[in-house]
Enzyme design. Structure first.
Site, PDB file in Angstrom:
ATOM      1  N   ASN A 110       0.892  -1.124   0.022  1.00 19.88           N
ATOM      2  CA  ASN A 110       0.025  -0.037  -0.058  1.00 19.88           C
ATOM      3  C   ASN A 110       0.935   1.091   0.014  1.00 19.88           C
ATOM      4  O   ASN A 110       0.663   2.235  -0.658  1.00 19.88           O
ATOM      5  CB  ASN A 110      -0.808  -0.014   1.291  1.00 19.88           C
ATOM      6  CG  ASN A 110      -2.390  -0.462   0.864  1.00 19.88           C
ATOM      7  OD1 ASN A 110      -2.541  -0.458  -0.279  1.00 19.88           O
ATOM      8  ND2 ASN A 110      -3.036  -0.749   1.896  1.00 19.88           N
ATOM      9  N   ASP A 121      -5.655  -2.838  -3.413  1.00 26.03           N
ATOM     10  CA  ASP A 121      -6.871  -3.422  -3.625  1.00 26.03           C
ATOM     11  C   ASP A 121      -7.050  -4.566  -4.680  1.00 26.03           C
ATOM     12  O   ASP A 121      -7.396  -5.698  -4.696  1.00 26.03           O
ATOM     13  CB  ASP A 121      -8.067  -2.407  -4.313  1.00 26.03           C
ATOM     14  CG  ASP A 121      -8.457  -1.457  -3.295  1.00 26.03           C
ATOM     15  OD1 ASP A 121      -8.209  -1.861  -1.832  1.00 26.03           O
ATOM     16  OD2 ASP A 121      -8.977  -0.440  -3.361  1.00 26.03           O
ATOM     17  N   HIS A 146      -3.125   2.665  -2.871  1.00 28.52           N
ATOM     18  CA  HIS A 146      -4.160   1.657  -2.387  1.00 28.52           C
ATOM     19  C   HIS A 146      -4.833   1.140  -3.378  1.00 28.52           C
ATOM     20  O   HIS A 146      -5.249   0.058  -3.418  1.00 28.52           O
ATOM     21  CB  HIS A 146      -5.218   2.741  -1.775  1.00 28.52           C
ATOM     22  CG  HIS A 146      -4.907   3.005  -0.370  1.00 28.52           C
ATOM     23  ND1 HIS A 146      -4.783   2.234   1.110  1.00 28.52           N
ATOM     24  CD2 HIS A 146      -4.304   4.449  -0.145  1.00 28.52           C
ATOM     25  CE1 HIS A 146      -4.182   3.137   1.919  1.00 28.52           C
ATOM     26  NE2 HIS A 146      -3.909   4.252   1.433  1.00 28.52           N
ATOM     27  N   ASP A 171      -6.843  -6.611   5.345  1.00 29.85           N
ATOM     28  CA  ASP A 171      -6.303  -7.512   4.646  1.00 29.85           C
ATOM     29  C   ASP A 171      -6.517  -8.825   5.567  1.00 29.85           C
ATOM     30  O   ASP A 171      -5.315  -9.746   5.544  1.00 29.85           O
ATOM     31  CB  ASP A 171      -4.489  -7.448   4.722  1.00 29.85           C
ATOM     32  CG  ASP A 171      -3.962  -6.964   5.997  1.00 29.85           C
ATOM     33  OD1 ASP A 171      -4.819  -6.736   6.947  1.00 29.85           O
ATOM     34  OD2 ASP A 171      -2.831  -7.023   6.224  1.00 29.85           O
TER      35      ASP A 171
END
Length: 335
Positions: free
Chosen positions: A154, A163, A159, A189
């Site tokens: 991340n 994802d 981000h 996560d």
């Protein structure tokens, strides 16, 4: 609701003069079903409302236009106001309502990113099993997964990349588990694998090893970016005490904490001995925080000791080393 709109349309407005009660409410003007005979779909809805307002103040244009637009958007024709929908139309509307309800329920029970069941689905499913056969619950195994190194992905790629990696991991896990298992994303996560009817510990070890091999490797995402991650796992199996999803998840979370503490990239089984050890560690950490903050138990405090340093050749004092010591109320002086 709007299901009664074919019988009456209610509009609210404070009367300007003497209160004239319609339907028992001085602030309410009701257009009843009998009034719908005067409502020609070709005529202006605003004209009809204005004609029936009686001694009320004039309706603001914004209210009238909004009411007209709402009536048009909802598709109320003249026949709708008179309650003359044919059977085919009623069946179509019923089926549309059922599909909408099913879509809303699916959205409430599934994660929008991965499409996996979510925490709410997990809780409902486990509670159903717990409320059923106790023998079936005793054979239930829960694997609580937490990705190692996900924060680095991340922070490095953003981000969106995170994802994408989560979707990739969910697809990998779908292929790693058995057909009888179900996979849940409970947030961030973290994932949970629920395995029903585990026949032996060896079977659970094999499943755990397969999951570890599937995740602990390099994953490629869009743009040719490579993401190296691992996974820590906590396993709760064969428990007689827990009787709900939250209790089962708490036990597996204890085991997950131990996997993280022991260096990550491993799996740990829950036991009562493990819980006692974890709780002791957490209590000790809380006491240390109290000692750092001060102002609590006077017997729980930190103290600095200065250890002198001398020259080996001359014996002269060169300086001092500051050492922190913890005065613990039960364990004494800790270094």
């Amino acid at each position: 609701g709007w299901k009664d709109a074919s019988r009456s349309l209610m509009l609210f407005r404070k009367p300007a003069k003497s209160p004239k009660t319609w339907a028992g409410d001085p602030d309410c003007r009701v257009l009843r079903r009998s009034d719908s005979d005067q409502l020609d779909p070709r005529s202006s809805f605003e004209r009809f409302v204005a004609m029936r307002r009686g001694d009320c103040d004039p309706w603001p244009p914004s209210v009238l236009s909004a009411a007209s637009a709402l009536r048009e958007a909802l598709g109320y024709a003249h026949a709708t106001y008179r309650g003359r929908l044919d059977a085919a139309e009623r069946e179509r509307l019923r089926m549309e309502a059922l599909r909408s309800q099913e879509q809303m329920r699916h959205a409430a029970l599934h994660d929008p990113l991965t499409g996996l069941p979510n925490r709410r689905y997990f809780q409902e499913r486990i509670d159903q099993i717990a409320a059923g056969e106790s023998m079936r619950f005793g054979r239930l195994a829960l694997m609580h997964l937490d990705l190692d190194g996900f924060k680095t992905v991340n922070d490095s790629y953003g981000h969106d990349a995170g994802d994408e990696l989560l979707v990739c991991v969910s697809n990998v896990l779908r292929h790693a588990i058995r057909a009888s298992d179900f996979l849940v994303r409970i947030g961030g996560d973290e994932f949970v694998i629920v395995s029903e009817c585990i026949s032996s510990d060896e079977e659970l070890h094999q499943l755990s090893d397969r999951v570890m091999r599937a995740i602990c490797r390099t994953h490629e995402i869009s743009g040719g970016r490579l993401c190296q991650i691992g996974v820590s796992v906590g396993i709760a199996h064969g428990l007689e005490g827990p009787s709900s999803a939250s209790e089962l998840l708490r036990c597996s979370d204890m085991a997950l904490y131990e996997s993280k503490r022991c260096g990550k990239a491993r799996y740990t089984f829950y036991s009562e001995e493990l819980e006692a050890r974890v709780r002791a560690d957490l209590a000790l950490a809380a006491e240390l925080r109290d000692a750092l903050q001060g102002g609590g138990d006077p017997n729980n405090r930190l103290e600095v000791f200065f250890q002198p340093q001398y020259s080996v050749s001359s014996g002269a004092l060169l300086g001092a080393e500051a050492l922190m010591r913890w005065h613990h109320p039960r364990f004494g002086l800790l270094t």
